[in-house]
Design a protein around this motif. Structure first.
Motif, mmCIF file in Angstrom:
data_model
loop_
_atom_site.group_PDB
_atom_site.id
_atom_site.type_symbol
_atom_site.label_atom_id
_atom_site.label_comp_id
_atom_site.label_asym_id
_atom_site.label_seq_id
_atom_site.Cartn_x
_atom_site.Cartn_y
_atom_site.Cartn_z
ATOM 1 N N ILE A 60 34.456 54.151 88.825
ATOM 2 C CA ILE A 60 33.644 53.505 88.414
ATOM 3 C C ILE A 60 32.232 54.522 87.962
ATOM 4 O O ILE A 60 32.414 55.879 87.861
ATOM 5 C CB ILE A 60 32.534 54.240 90.399
ATOM 6 N N GLN A 61 30.970 53.538 87.643
ATOM 7 C CA GLN A 61 29.738 54.049 87.135
ATOM 8 C C GLN A 61 28.973 53.814 87.503
ATOM 9 O O GLN A 61 29.131 52.686 87.281
ATOM 10 C CB GLN A 61 30.170 54.718 85.181
ATOM 11 N N GLY A 62 27.732 54.257 87.566
ATOM 12 C CA GLY A 62 26.791 53.760 88.549
ATOM 13 C C GLY A 62 26.060 55.174 88.825
ATOM 14 O O GLY A 62 26.450 56.475 88.163
ATOM 15 N N ALA A 63 24.963 54.499 89.137
ATOM 16 C CA ALA A 63 24.086 53.969 89.970
ATOM 17 C C ALA A 63 23.283 53.973 89.059
ATOM 18 O O ALA A 63 22.067 53.300 89.746
ATOM 19 C CB ALA A 63 24.401 53.601 91.554
ATOM 20 N N TYR A 64 22.281 54.435 88.213
ATOM 21 C CA TYR A 64 20.942 55.120 87.569
ATOM 22 C C TYR A 64 20.057 55.511 88.922
ATOM 23 O O TYR A 64 19.493 56.905 88.838
ATOM 24 C CB TYR A 64 20.892 53.117 87.396
ATOM 25 N N GLY A 65 19.445 55.102 89.815
ATOM 26 C CA GLY A 65 18.580 54.987 90.695
ATOM 27 C C GLY A 65 19.153 56.513 91.348
ATOM 28 O O GLY A 65 20.341 56.203 92.054
ATOM 29 N N SER A 66 18.819 57.744 91.664
ATOM 30 C CA SER A 66 19.465 59.740 92.097
ATOM 31 C C SER A 66 20.015 58.862 93.321
ATOM 32 O O SER A 66 21.066 59.373 94.404
ATOM 33 C CB SER A 66 19.143 60.083 92.154
ATOM 34 N N SER A 67 18.399 58.917 94.561
ATOM 35 C CA SER A 67 19.441 58.183 95.726
ATOM 36 C C SER A 67 20.419 57.372 96.302
ATOM 37 O O SER A 67 21.009 57.107 96.615
ATOM 38 C CB SER A 67 17.807 56.940 96.342
ATOM 39 N N ILE A 68 19.997 56.048 95.357
ATOM 40 C CA ILE A 68 21.623 55.287 94.879
ATOM 41 C C ILE A 68 22.841 55.387 95.077
ATOM 42 O O ILE A 68 24.204 55.124 95.169
ATOM 43 C CB ILE A 68 21.285 54.208 94.397
ATOM 44 N N THR A 69 22.675 56.623 93.808
ATOM 45 C CA THR A 69 23.981 57.274 93.542
ATOM 46 C C THR A 69 24.467 58.284 94.752
ATOM 47 O O THR A 69 25.677 58.405 94.979
ATOM 48 C CB THR A 69 23.689 58.097 92.225
ATOM 49 N N PHE A 70 23.807 58.543 94.590
ATOM 50 C CA PHE A 70 24.459 59.552 96.270
ATOM 51 C C PHE A 70 25.354 58.803 97.302
ATOM 52 O O PHE A 70 25.860 59.300 97.894
ATOM 53 C CB PHE A 70 22.557 59.671 96.740
ATOM 54 N N MET A 86 24.814 59.345 85.217
ATOM 55 C CA MET A 86 23.841 60.683 84.158
ATOM 56 C C MET A 86 22.998 59.995 84.370
ATOM 57 O O MET A 86 21.771 60.243 84.794
ATOM 58 C CB MET A 86 23.220 58.836 83.238
ATOM 59 N N SER A 87 22.585 59.790 87.081
ATOM 60 C CA SER A 87 21.312 60.011 88.019
ATOM 61 C C SER A 87 21.416 61.616 87.639
ATOM 62 O O SER A 87 22.193 62.406 86.895
ATOM 63 C CB SER A 87 21.827 59.385 88.892
ATOM 64 N N PHE A 88 20.317 61.891 87.651
ATOM 65 C CA PHE A 88 20.108 63.744 87.387
ATOM 66 C C PHE A 88 19.862 64.441 89.051
ATOM 67 O O PHE A 88 20.185 65.482 88.488
ATOM 68 C CB PHE A 88 18.070 63.298 86.620
ATOM 69 N N SER A 89 19.710 63.807 89.721
ATOM 70 C CA SER A 89 19.079 64.534 91.227
ATOM 71 C C SER A 89 20.544 65.779 91.550
ATOM 72 O O SER A 89 21.751 65.927 91.548
ATOM 73 C CB SER A 89 19.178 63.892 92.065
ATOM 74 N N ASP A 90 20.020 66.758 91.567
ATOM 75 C CA ASP A 90 21.440 68.248 91.350
ATOM 76 C C ASP A 90 21.916 67.951 93.098
ATOM 77 O O ASP A 90 22.926 68.726 93.136
ATOM 78 C CB ASP A 90 20.240 69.159 92.211
ATOM 79 N N GLU A 140 8.169 59.948 91.892
ATOM 80 C CA GLU A 140 8.575 58.933 92.715
ATOM 81 C C GLU A 140 8.555 59.807 94.024
ATOM 82 O O GLU A 140 9.728 60.846 93.592
ATOM 83 C CB GLU A 140 9.356 57.535 91.975
ATOM 84 N N ASP A 141 8.849 58.408 95.399
ATOM 85 C CA ASP A 141 9.099 59.449 95.949
ATOM 86 C C ASP A 141 10.771 59.357 96.241
ATOM 87 O O ASP A 141 11.736 58.893 97.888
ATOM 88 C CB ASP A 141 8.459 59.333 97.475
ATOM 89 N N THR A 142 11.784 59.824 95.828
ATOM 90 C CA THR A 142 12.977 59.518 95.952
ATOM 91 C C THR A 142 14.026 60.829 95.649
ATOM 92 O O THR A 142 12.697 62.339 94.960
ATOM 93 C CB THR A 142 13.523 58.790 94.284
ATOM 94 N N ALA A 143 15.591 60.903 95.544
ATOM 95 C CA ALA A 143 16.146 62.451 95.160
ATOM 96 C C ALA A 143 15.841 62.538 93.985
ATOM 97 O O ALA A 143 15.887 64.065 93.461
ATOM 98 C CB ALA A 143 17.166 62.182 95.786
ATOM 99 N N PHE A 144 15.699 62.097 92.983
ATOM 100 C CA PHE A 144 15.391 62.732 91.503
ATOM 101 C C PHE A 144 14.190 63.156 91.790
ATOM 102 O O PHE A 144 13.115 64.398 90.724
ATOM 103 C CB PHE A 144 15.352 61.286 89.699
#
Length: 399
Positions: free
Chosen positions: A103-113, A129-133, A181-185
Protein backbone atom coordinates in the motif's frame (compact mmCIF):
# COMPACT_ATOMS: atom_id res chain seq x y z
CA UNK A 1 -8.60 -46.49 -29.12
CA UNK A 2 -8.61 -46.38 -25.36
CA UNK A 3 -4.86 -45.60 -25.37
CA UNK A 4 -5.44 -42.81 -27.86
CA UNK A 5 -8.17 -41.31 -25.65
CA UNK A 6 -5.88 -41.39 -22.63
CA UNK A 7 -3.11 -39.76 -24.66
CA UNK A 8 -5.42 -37.01 -25.93
CA UNK A 9 -6.77 -36.49 -22.41
CA UNK A 10 -3.27 -36.09 -21.06
CA UNK A 11 -2.46 -33.53 -23.74
CA UNK A 12 -5.64 -31.63 -22.92
CA UNK A 13 -4.81 -31.63 -19.20
CA UNK A 14 -1.28 -30.40 -19.91
CA UNK A 15 -2.65 -27.70 -22.21
CA UNK A 16 -5.13 -26.48 -19.61
CA UNK A 17 -2.51 -26.52 -16.88
CA UNK A 18 -0.11 -24.56 -19.07
CA UNK A 19 -2.82 -22.05 -19.97
CA UNK A 20 -3.81 -21.64 -16.34
CA UNK A 21 -0.20 -21.03 -15.42
CA UNK A 22 0.15 -18.33 -18.08
CA UNK A 23 -3.06 -16.63 -16.96
CA UNK A 24 -1.98 -16.70 -13.33
CA UNK A 25 1.47 -15.34 -14.11
CA UNK A 26 -0.07 -12.45 -16.06
CA UNK A 27 -2.66 -11.59 -13.41
CA UNK A 28 -2.19 -8.01 -12.24
CA UNK A 29 -0.19 -7.29 -9.10
CA UNK A 30 -2.48 -5.25 -6.88
CA UNK A 31 -1.12 -2.24 -4.99
CA UNK A 32 -3.35 -0.18 -2.72
CA UNK A 33 -3.29 3.61 -2.72
CA UNK A 34 -4.88 5.40 0.25
CA UNK A 35 -4.91 9.15 -0.42
CA UNK A 36 -7.23 12.11 0.23
CA UNK A 37 -9.51 12.54 -2.77
CA UNK A 38 -12.02 14.69 -0.87
CA UNK A 39 -11.77 17.20 1.96
CA UNK A 40 -9.16 19.97 2.42
CA UNK A 41 -6.30 17.82 1.05
CA UNK A 42 -8.17 16.69 -2.07
CA UNK A 43 -6.20 18.81 -4.56
CA UNK A 44 -2.97 17.25 -3.34
CA UNK A 45 -4.54 13.80 -3.56
CA UNK A 46 -5.65 14.36 -7.15
CA UNK A 47 -2.13 15.47 -8.12
CA UNK A 48 -0.74 12.33 -6.49
CA UNK A 49 -3.19 10.09 -8.36
CA UNK A 50 -2.28 11.63 -11.72
CA UNK A 51 1.42 11.07 -11.03
CA UNK A 52 0.99 7.46 -9.93
CA UNK A 53 -1.12 6.72 -13.01
CA UNK A 54 1.65 7.99 -15.29
CA UNK A 55 4.25 5.90 -13.44
CA UNK A 56 2.06 2.78 -13.66
CA UNK A 57 1.43 3.29 -17.38
CA UNK A 58 5.18 3.65 -17.98
CA UNK A 59 5.91 0.41 -16.10
CA UNK A 60 3.15 -1.57 -17.79
CA UNK A 61 4.01 -0.29 -21.26
CA UNK A 62 7.54 -1.59 -20.73
CA UNK A 63 6.28 -5.09 -20.03
CA UNK A 64 5.09 -4.99 -16.43
CA UNK A 65 6.84 -7.17 -13.88
CA UNK A 66 8.83 -9.44 -16.18
CA UNK A 67 9.91 -11.87 -13.47
CA UNK A 68 6.20 -12.50 -12.83
CA UNK A 69 5.42 -13.26 -16.44
CA UNK A 70 4.82 -9.67 -17.44
CA UNK A 71 2.21 -9.08 -14.75
CA UNK A 72 0.93 -5.49 -14.91
CA UNK A 73 0.64 -3.27 -11.86
CA UNK A 74 -2.93 -2.49 -10.85
CA UNK A 75 -3.66 0.36 -8.45
CA UNK A 76 -6.68 0.19 -6.13
CA UNK A 77 -7.52 3.71 -4.95
CA UNK A 78 -9.29 4.53 -1.69
CA UNK A 79 -10.31 7.97 -0.43
CA UNK A 80 -9.11 8.79 3.09
CA UNK A 81 -11.30 11.95 3.02
CA UNK A 82 -8.46 13.84 4.76
CA UNK A 83 -9.43 12.16 8.05
CA UNK A 84 -7.24 9.83 10.17
CA UNK A 85 -10.04 7.52 11.32
CA UNK A 86 -11.33 7.20 7.78
CA UNK A 87 -7.80 6.49 6.57
CA UNK A 88 -7.47 3.57 8.98
CA UNK A 89 -10.87 2.20 8.01
CA UNK A 90 -10.31 2.34 4.25
CA UNK A 91 -6.94 0.60 4.61
CA UNK A 92 -8.58 -2.13 6.69
CA UNK A 93 -11.26 -2.64 4.02
CA UNK A 94 -8.67 -2.51 1.24
CA UNK A 95 -6.65 -5.30 2.84
CA UNK A 96 -9.73 -7.44 3.48
CA UNK A 97 -11.24 -6.98 0.02
CA UNK A 98 -8.19 -6.77 -2.23
CA UNK A 99 -5.23 -8.20 -0.30
CA UNK A 100 -2.68 -5.90 -2.00
CA UNK A 101 1.01 -6.80 -2.10
CA UNK A 102 1.74 -3.28 -0.79
CA UNK A 103 0.00 0.00 0.00
CA UNK A 104 1.16 3.56 -0.57
CA UNK A 105 -0.24 6.84 0.76
CA UNK A 106 -1.65 8.58 2.79
CA UNK A 107 -0.26 12.17 2.32
CA UNK A 108 -1.28 13.70 5.67
CA UNK A 109 1.01 12.42 8.44
CA UNK A 110 -1.83 12.00 10.94
CA UNK A 111 -3.72 9.89 8.41
CA UNK A 112 -0.61 7.87 7.60
CA UNK A 113 0.09 7.30 11.30
CA UNK A 114 -3.36 5.75 11.75
CA UNK A 115 -3.37 3.83 8.46
CA UNK A 116 0.04 2.24 9.01
CA UNK A 117 -1.10 0.84 12.34
CA UNK A 118 -3.59 -1.27 10.39
CA UNK A 119 -1.21 -2.34 7.63
CA UNK A 120 1.52 -3.25 10.13
CA UNK A 121 -0.77 -5.67 11.97
CA UNK A 122 -1.56 -7.33 8.64
CA UNK A 123 2.14 -7.37 7.61
CA UNK A 124 1.52 -5.43 4.42
CA UNK A 125 4.32 -3.04 3.34
CA UNK A 126 3.18 0.59 3.49
CA UNK A 127 5.33 3.15 1.63
CA UNK A 128 4.75 6.84 2.26
CA UNK A 129 6.00 10.35 1.60
CA UNK A 130 4.44 11.65 4.83
CA UNK A 131 7.03 13.53 6.91
CA UNK A 132 6.25 12.96 10.58
CA UNK A 133 9.04 11.35 12.61
CA UNK A 134 6.43 9.41 14.61
CA UNK A 135 5.54 7.29 11.58
CA UNK A 136 8.86 5.42 11.66
CA UNK A 137 9.63 5.63 15.38
CA UNK A 138 7.29 2.85 16.54
CA UNK A 139 9.47 -0.17 15.85
CA UNK A 140 7.39 -1.20 12.83
CA UNK A 141 8.82 -3.59 10.24
CA UNK A 142 6.49 -2.91 7.31
CA UNK A 143 6.54 0.90 7.05
CA UNK A 144 8.84 2.82 4.68
CA UNK A 145 9.30 6.59 4.56
CA UNK A 146 10.88 7.68 1.28
CA UNK A 147 11.41 11.33 2.28
CA UNK A 148 13.30 13.23 4.97
CA UNK A 149 11.57 13.47 8.35
CA UNK A 150 9.70 16.56 9.52
CA UNK A 151 12.26 17.28 12.24
CA UNK A 152 15.16 17.21 9.80
CA UNK A 153 13.16 19.41 7.43
CA UNK A 154 12.49 21.90 10.22
CA UNK A 155 16.18 22.03 11.07
CA UNK A 156 17.14 22.55 7.43
CA UNK A 157 14.37 25.10 6.98
CA UNK A 158 16.12 27.38 9.49
CA UNK A 159 19.72 26.56 8.58
CA UNK A 160 19.15 26.93 4.84
CA UNK A 161 17.45 30.31 5.39
CA UNK A 162 20.37 31.60 7.45
CA UNK A 163 22.85 30.31 4.85
CA UNK A 164 20.94 32.02 2.04
CA UNK A 165 20.90 35.29 3.99
CA UNK A 166 24.63 35.05 4.50
CA UNK A 167 25.15 34.32 0.81
CA UNK A 168 23.05 37.38 -0.04
CA UNK A 169 25.11 39.58 2.32
CA UNK A 170 21.97 40.50 4.25
CA UNK A 171 21.87 41.56 7.93
CA UNK A 172 21.35 38.49 10.16
CA UNK A 173 17.76 37.56 10.99
CA UNK A 174 17.07 38.21 14.67
CA UNK A 175 13.43 37.19 15.14
CA UNK A 176 10.95 34.79 13.57
CA UNK A 177 7.30 33.81 13.85
CA UNK A 178 6.30 30.15 13.58
CA UNK A 179 2.79 29.18 12.40
CA UNK A 180 1.84 25.53 11.97
CA UNK A 181 -1.09 23.23 11.50
CA UNK A 182 -2.03 21.22 14.59
CA UNK A 183 -1.13 17.83 13.09
CA UNK A 184 1.63 15.26 13.57
CA UNK A 185 3.60 16.71 10.67
CA UNK A 186 2.95 20.33 11.66
CA UNK A 187 4.04 19.88 15.26
CA UNK A 188 7.13 17.80 14.43
CA UNK A 189 8.40 20.35 11.97
CA UNK A 190 7.50 23.42 14.03
CA UNK A 191 9.17 22.06 17.17
CA UNK A 192 12.33 21.47 15.15
CA UNK A 193 12.18 24.99 13.66
CA UNK A 194 11.85 26.50 17.14
CA UNK A 195 14.66 24.40 18.61
CA UNK A 196 17.05 25.14 15.74
CA UNK A 197 16.21 28.85 15.68
CA UNK A 198 16.75 29.30 19.41
CA UNK A 199 20.02 27.36 19.24
CA UNK A 200 21.14 29.80 16.53
CA UNK A 201 20.30 32.77 18.77
CA UNK A 202 17.07 33.78 17.05
CA UNK A 203 14.10 35.02 19.06
CA UNK A 204 10.81 33.19 18.39
CA UNK A 205 8.30 36.01 18.89
CA UNK A 206 5.25 33.94 17.92
CA UNK A 207 4.73 30.17 18.09
CA UNK A 208 1.14 29.45 17.12
CA UNK A 209 -0.74 26.33 16.00
CA UNK A 210 -4.12 26.25 14.29
CA UNK A 211 -6.69 23.60 13.34
CA UNK A 212 -6.47 22.76 9.60
CA UNK A 213 -9.43 23.77 7.46
CA UNK A 214 -9.58 27.48 8.33
CA UNK A 215 -12.87 29.21 7.64
CA UNK A 216 -11.43 32.60 8.58
CA UNK A 217 -7.69 33.33 8.66
CA UNK A 218 -8.03 36.93 9.90
CA UNK A 219 -7.40 36.25 13.64
CA UNK A 220 -4.26 34.28 12.77
CA UNK A 221 -3.10 36.89 10.26
CA UNK A 222 -3.58 39.64 12.88
CA UNK A 223 -1.28 37.77 15.28
CA UNK A 224 1.38 37.40 12.60
CA UNK A 225 1.26 41.09 11.70
CA UNK A 226 1.36 42.14 15.37
CA UNK A 227 4.41 39.95 16.04
CA UNK A 228 6.55 42.03 13.63
CA UNK A 229 8.96 39.16 13.05
CA UNK A 230 11.71 39.44 10.46
CA UNK A 231 10.65 36.14 8.87
CA UNK A 232 7.58 33.92 8.97
CA UNK A 233 8.13 30.15 9.15
CA UNK A 234 4.92 28.35 8.27
CA UNK A 235 3.43 25.02 7.23
CA UNK A 236 -0.16 24.68 6.06
CA UNK A 237 -2.44 22.79 3.69
CA UNK A 238 -3.04 24.39 0.32
CA UNK A 239 -6.43 25.91 1.23
CA UNK A 240 -5.10 27.32 4.52
CA UNK A 241 -1.87 28.60 2.96
CA UNK A 242 -3.84 30.54 0.35
CA UNK A 243 -6.09 32.14 2.98
CA UNK A 244 -3.14 33.12 5.19
CA UNK A 245 -1.01 34.60 2.39
CA UNK A 246 -3.95 36.50 0.94
CA UNK A 247 -4.75 37.88 4.39
CA UNK A 248 -1.17 39.04 4.93
CA UNK A 249 -0.99 40.71 1.53
CA UNK A 250 -4.33 42.45 2.04
CA UNK A 251 -2.92 44.02 5.20
CA UNK A 252 0.19 45.09 3.32
CA UNK A 253 2.42 42.74 5.29
CA UNK A 254 5.60 41.89 3.38
CA UNK A 255 7.30 39.67 5.97
CA UNK A 256 9.56 37.19 4.13
CA UNK A 257 7.96 33.75 4.11
CA UNK A 258 9.79 30.47 4.61
CA UNK A 259 7.31 27.64 4.17
CA UNK A 260 7.79 24.07 5.30
CA UNK A 261 6.44 22.06 2.41
CA UNK A 262 2.76 21.02 2.41
CA UNK A 263 0.37 23.22 0.41
CA UNK A 264 3.05 25.73 -0.56
CA UNK A 265 4.55 23.11 -2.88
CA UNK A 266 1.43 22.47 -4.97
CA UNK A 267 0.96 23.87 -8.50
CA UNK A 268 -2.51 24.94 -7.34
CA UNK A 269 -0.95 27.29 -4.80
CA UNK A 270 0.36 29.45 -7.63
CA UNK A 271 -2.92 29.16 -9.51
CA UNK A 272 -4.69 30.58 -6.46
CA UNK A 273 -2.45 33.55 -5.60
CA UNK A 274 -0.43 34.13 -8.76
CA UNK A 275 2.30 36.78 -8.48
CA UNK A 276 1.89 36.96 -4.69
CA UNK A 277 3.84 33.69 -4.57
CA UNK A 278 6.98 35.32 -6.03
CA UNK A 279 10.00 34.92 -3.79
CA UNK A 280 8.41 32.61 -1.19
CA UNK A 281 10.96 30.11 0.10
CA UNK A 282 9.81 26.51 0.54
CA UNK A 283 11.75 23.70 2.21
CA UNK A 284 10.87 20.50 0.37
CA UNK A 285 11.77 16.80 0.53
CA UNK A 286 12.08 16.70 -3.28
CA UNK A 287 11.20 18.44 -6.52
CA UNK A 288 10.02 16.72 -9.68
CA UNK A 289 12.80 16.92 -12.23
CA UNK A 290 13.74 14.85 -15.24
CA UNK A 291 11.68 13.18 -18.00
CA UNK A 292 8.80 12.17 -15.72
CA UNK A 293 8.12 15.81 -14.84
CA UNK A 294 8.12 16.80 -18.50
CA UNK A 295 5.75 13.92 -19.27
CA UNK A 296 3.38 15.25 -16.58
CA UNK A 297 3.71 18.83 -17.85
CA UNK A 298 2.87 17.75 -21.40
CA UNK A 299 -0.31 16.08 -20.15
CA UNK A 300 -1.52 18.55 -17.53
CA UNK A 301 0.16 21.86 -18.41
CA UNK A 302 2.05 22.29 -15.15
CA UNK A 303 4.83 20.70 -13.14
CA UNK A 304 4.36 17.55 -11.09
CA UNK A 305 3.93 18.19 -7.37
CA UNK A 306 6.62 16.95 -4.99
CA UNK A 307 4.10 14.53 -3.44
CA UNK A 308 3.13 13.23 -6.86
CA UNK A 309 6.77 12.75 -7.78
CA UNK A 310 7.56 10.93 -4.53
CA UNK A 311 4.61 8.59 -5.07
CA UNK A 312 5.76 7.94 -8.63
CA UNK A 313 9.16 7.02 -7.17
CA UNK A 314 7.44 4.75 -4.64
CA UNK A 315 5.57 3.02 -7.47
CA UNK A 316 8.87 2.36 -9.23
CA UNK A 317 10.45 1.05 -6.01
CA UNK A 318 7.64 -1.46 -5.59
CA UNK A 319 8.00 -2.59 -9.21
CA UNK A 320 11.78 -2.95 -8.92
CA UNK A 321 11.52 -4.93 -5.68
CA UNK A 322 8.84 -7.20 -7.17
CA UNK A 323 11.09 -7.80 -10.16
CA UNK A 324 13.89 -8.95 -7.88
CA UNK A 325 11.83 -11.13 -5.54
CA UNK A 326 9.87 -12.88 -8.34
CA UNK A 327 7.17 -13.18 -5.72
CA UNK A 328 3.73 -11.77 -4.91
CA UNK A 329 4.30 -12.22 -1.19
CA UNK A 330 4.06 -9.00 0.88
CA UNK A 331 6.69 -10.39 3.26
CA UNK A 332 9.12 -11.10 0.43
CA UNK A 333 8.53 -7.60 -0.88
CA UNK A 334 9.12 -6.11 2.58
CA UNK A 335 12.43 -7.94 2.90
CA UNK A 336 13.54 -6.77 -0.55
CA UNK A 337 12.69 -3.16 0.25
CA UNK A 338 14.94 -3.33 3.32
CA UNK A 339 17.77 -5.04 1.45
CA UNK A 340 17.89 -3.14 -1.82
CA UNK A 341 19.47 0.20 -2.72
CA UNK A 342 17.49 2.09 -5.37
CA UNK A 343 19.44 4.43 -7.63
CA UNK A 344 17.83 3.90 -11.02
CA UNK A 345 14.71 5.37 -12.59
CA UNK A 346 13.35 8.42 -10.85
CA UNK A 347 14.87 7.47 -7.50
CA UNK A 348 18.10 9.00 -8.82
CA UNK A 349 16.41 12.43 -8.81
CA UNK A 350 15.63 12.30 -5.09
CA UNK A 351 17.90 14.53 -3.00
CA UNK A 352 20.86 12.31 -2.16
CA UNK A 353 20.52 10.38 -5.41
CA UNK A 354 18.51 7.38 -4.31
CA UNK A 355 16.61 5.42 -1.69
CA UNK A 356 17.98 3.05 0.94
CA UNK A 357 15.76 2.03 3.85
CA UNK A 358 17.20 1.26 7.27
CA UNK A 359 15.65 -1.05 9.86
CA UNK A 360 13.14 1.63 10.87
CA UNK A 361 12.08 2.21 7.27
CA UNK A 362 13.81 5.60 7.02
CA UNK A 363 15.48 6.59 3.75
CA UNK A 364 19.09 7.05 4.84
CA UNK A 365 20.20 8.62 1.56
CA UNK A 366 17.91 11.63 1.39
CA UNK A 367 17.60 15.14 2.83
CA UNK A 368 15.42 18.19 2.24
CA UNK A 369 16.31 21.11 -0.02
CA UNK A 370 15.21 24.74 -0.31
CA UNK A 371 13.15 25.82 -3.30
CA UNK A 372 11.66 29.19 -4.21
CA UNK A 373 8.69 30.38 -6.22
CA UNK A 374 9.94 32.25 -9.27
CA UNK A 375 7.70 33.20 -12.20
CA UNK A 376 5.12 30.55 -11.40
CA UNK A 377 7.63 27.73 -11.01
CA UNK A 378 9.29 26.12 -8.01
CA UNK A 379 13.05 26.11 -8.57
CA UNK A 380 15.73 24.45 -6.41
CA UNK A 381 18.08 27.02 -4.86
CA UNK A 382 19.93 25.44 -1.89
CA UNK A 383 22.22 23.64 -1.15
CA UNK A 384 24.07 24.59 -4.29
CA UNK A 385 24.51 21.88 -6.90
CA UNK A 386 24.11 21.08 -10.60
CA UNK A 387 20.33 21.62 -10.50
CA UNK A 388 20.17 24.78 -8.36
CA UNK A 389 19.25 28.21 -9.72
CA UNK A 390 19.95 31.80 -8.57
CA UNK A 391 17.62 32.92 -5.78
CA UNK A 392 15.79 36.11 -4.90
CA UNK A 393 16.51 37.91 -1.62
CA UNK A 394 14.39 41.00 -1.00
CA UNK A 395 13.78 41.20 -4.75
CA UNK A 396 17.45 40.99 -5.73
CA UNK A 397 18.77 38.04 -7.74
CA UNK A 398 21.67 36.32 -6.01
CA UNK A 399 23.89 34.05 -8.09
Amino acid sequence: MKGKSLFMGSLLSMSLAFSAGVVQAADPVTVGVAIPLSGPMALSGQNIKRSIDIAVDNINQKGGIKSLGGAPLKMIYADTTSDPSTGANVVSRMISNNRPVAIQGAYGSSITFAATGVSERQKIPFLTMSFSDDIINRGYKFVYQVVATASSMGKNQVEHTLELGKKAGAPPIQSIAVIFEDTAFGKSQADSVKKTAEAAGLKVVLFESYAPGLADAVPLVNKIVAAKAQALFINATISDSVLIIRGLRQQGDKTPIVAGGAGFLEPDFYKAIGAESEGIFVETPALAIGPLNEQYRAKYGTFMSHAGFEHAVITELIAEALEKTKSRSPTDLANALHEMTFKSGNAQYMPGGGVKFDARGANTMTYSIMAQWQNGELVPIWPQGPQTKPFLWEGKKIQ
